[in-house]
Design a protein around this motif. Structure first.
Motif, short mmCIF file in Angstrom:
data_model
loop_
_atom_site.label_atom_id
_atom_site.label_comp_id
_atom_site.label_asym_id
_atom_site.label_seq_id
_atom_site.Cartn_x
_atom_site.Cartn_y
_atom_site.Cartn_z
N UNK A 22 0.84 -1.22 0.01
CA UNK A 22 -0.02 0.11 -0.07
C UNK A 22 0.93 1.27 -0.04
N UNK A 23 1.89 1.29 0.98
CA UNK A 23 2.69 2.29 0.88
C UNK A 23 3.34 2.65 -0.48
N UNK A 24 4.07 1.62 -0.89
CA UNK A 24 4.59 1.55 -2.34
C UNK A 24 3.70 2.34 -3.49
N UNK A 25 2.44 1.74 -3.30
CA UNK A 25 1.59 2.32 -4.50
C UNK A 25 1.11 3.84 -4.32
N UNK A 26 0.96 4.02 -2.97
CA UNK A 26 0.81 5.48 -2.62
C UNK A 26 1.84 6.60 -2.93
N UNK A 27 3.20 6.07 -2.77
CA UNK A 27 4.28 6.88 -2.95
C UNK A 27 5.17 6.79 -4.13
N UNK A 28 4.63 5.78 -5.10
CA UNK A 28 5.07 5.50 -6.22
C UNK A 28 6.48 4.97 -6.22
N UNK A 29 6.82 3.94 -5.14
CA UNK A 29 7.95 3.26 -5.29
C UNK A 29 7.84 2.25 -6.24
N UNK A 30 9.24 1.63 -6.55
CA UNK A 30 9.15 0.62 -7.51
C UNK A 30 8.82 -0.87 -7.11
N UNK A 31 7.63 -1.46 -7.81
CA UNK A 31 7.32 -2.71 -7.51
C UNK A 31 7.75 -3.58 -8.71
N UNK A 32 8.53 -4.51 -8.28
CA UNK A 32 8.93 -5.43 -9.52
C UNK A 32 7.88 -6.67 -9.40
N UNK A 33 7.44 -6.67 -10.55
CA UNK A 33 6.46 -7.86 -10.96
C UNK A 33 7.39 -8.86 -11.45
N UNK A 34 7.56 -9.96 -10.55
CA UNK A 34 8.40 -11.08 -10.97
C UNK A 34 8.07 -11.80 -12.09
N UNK A 35 6.78 -11.93 -12.32
CA UNK A 35 6.36 -12.85 -13.63
C UNK A 35 6.64 -12.26 -14.63
N UNK A 36 6.49 -10.69 -14.97
CA UNK A 36 6.47 -10.01 -16.25
C UNK A 36 7.96 -9.49 -16.40
#
Length: 332
Positions: free
Chosen positions: A308-322
């Protein structure tokens, strides 16, 4: 003569044409990363802070990067690897402790009674960790960890645990170091357990490994010197313990932090709260085919508040599958 020259030029052209893909691959410092949002964010950040004269330039001495270990640099399913080491140690040490045959949770470990083991909860696990991780010297414990790592195999892949590391993260560590970063592990794992493999596997020396620690005591036994590991926790390097240990050991606020769970939230918050350009990343386990898929409801590596914090603050979330072309070194 003209014919020979033309023939030579053609061969030379065809040779170059054949080599182009290999040359481009050799030049790629992050070959296991797809050209997606995470890779682009990493490269933009590194370019910005290393470009001399730019407003975002960071001196080499201040280029500190911190990484969680479990679930960030290597897998953590079906259970933290250090816990599997502890279970193995219970079985190895059982002949020296005959009372364990009737004493829980050791009895459950010896009988592979998963239900009773799960019911023992954190209290039971801490008894197991205390019995297998303390009461020995640091050298003795390191030898036990190294022996297990050299022989034990992961229950799903049948590969050594030190091969269950993430190839894209190995490349990222190398990429950062090539750009002047000093890379640290900051993990809830026990520090001496991680030091048994971190330098060989990650290129991170023992002095740059920060983890959960036990109280230790220097011993002098007739000129034989050792450091005894006592059954008392000195620091739980998880959650809010991570920024505390970073300040205590490193003394500089990192400019880049990578985690994968809620246990890394405070480390990411602490990193991003500093001045200047900064980077926070989360490895999101989305690949049920090549690894595991889990986040908000997982008992291991739960990723809920931090997501939630990452999405709110535009942190990088690595989508492992893609975003990862390969997961482990053995399936590149």
């Amino acid at each position: 003569m003209h014919h020979k020259k033309t023939s030579y030029q053609l061969r030379h052209f065809l040779c170059l044409l054949f080599l182009v893909p290999y040359l481009s691959q050799a030049a790629d410092t992050l070959p296991s990363w797809s050209d997606g949002p995470s890779r682009q964010a990493i490269e933009r950040f590194v370019q910005a802070i290393t470009e001399e004269g730019s407003k975002d330039y960071v001196p080499v001495a201040e280029r500190i990067a911190v990484f969680d270990n479990d679930g960030t640099l290597w897998s953590e399913q079906p259970i933290y690897f250090q816990v599997l080491f502890a279970f193995s140690e219970v079985k190895r040490l059982a002949p020296e402790h005959p009372q364990w045959k009737a004493e829980q949770p050791f009895k459950a470990v010896l009988e592979n009674d998963q239900k009773t083991l799960a019911a023992s909860g954190m209290d039971g696990l801490m008894k197991i960790i205390g019995a297998t991780h303390t009461g020995v010297t640091t050298d003795e414990f390191r030898e036990s960890a190294e022996r297990w790592l050299a022989t034990a195999k992961h229950p799903k892949s049948d590969k050594p645990f030190t091969e269950m590391v993430f190839q894209p993260m190995l490349e990222l560590l190398d990429y950062l170091r090539a750009n002047g970063f000093k890379t640290y592990i900051v993990s809830g794992g026990e520090v001496e357990f991680m030091r048994a493999f971190a330098e060989e596997v990650y290129g991170i020396p023992p002095e740059q490994v920060i983890g959960t620690t036990f109280v230790t005591q220097f011993q002098d036994q007739d000129g034989q010197y050792s450091i005894l590991r006592e059954p008392k926790l000195a620091l739980n390097d998880d959650g809010p313990g991570k920024p505390v240990s970073i300040q205590s050991v490193i003394g500089r606020r990192p400019i880049l932090a990578f985690g994968n769970s809620d246990g890394d939230l405070q480390m990411l918050q602490w990193t991003m709260a500093g001045n200047g350009k900064r980077f926070a990343g989360l490895v999101h386990h989305t690949d049920a085919n090549r690894e595991w898929a889990y986040d908000r409801d997982s008992k291991i590596g739960q990723l809920n508040k931090a997501l939630d914090e990452a999405l709110k603050n535009n942190w990088t979330v690595v989508d492992m599958a893609s975003e990862w072309k390969s997961i482990y070194p053995f399936n590149k």
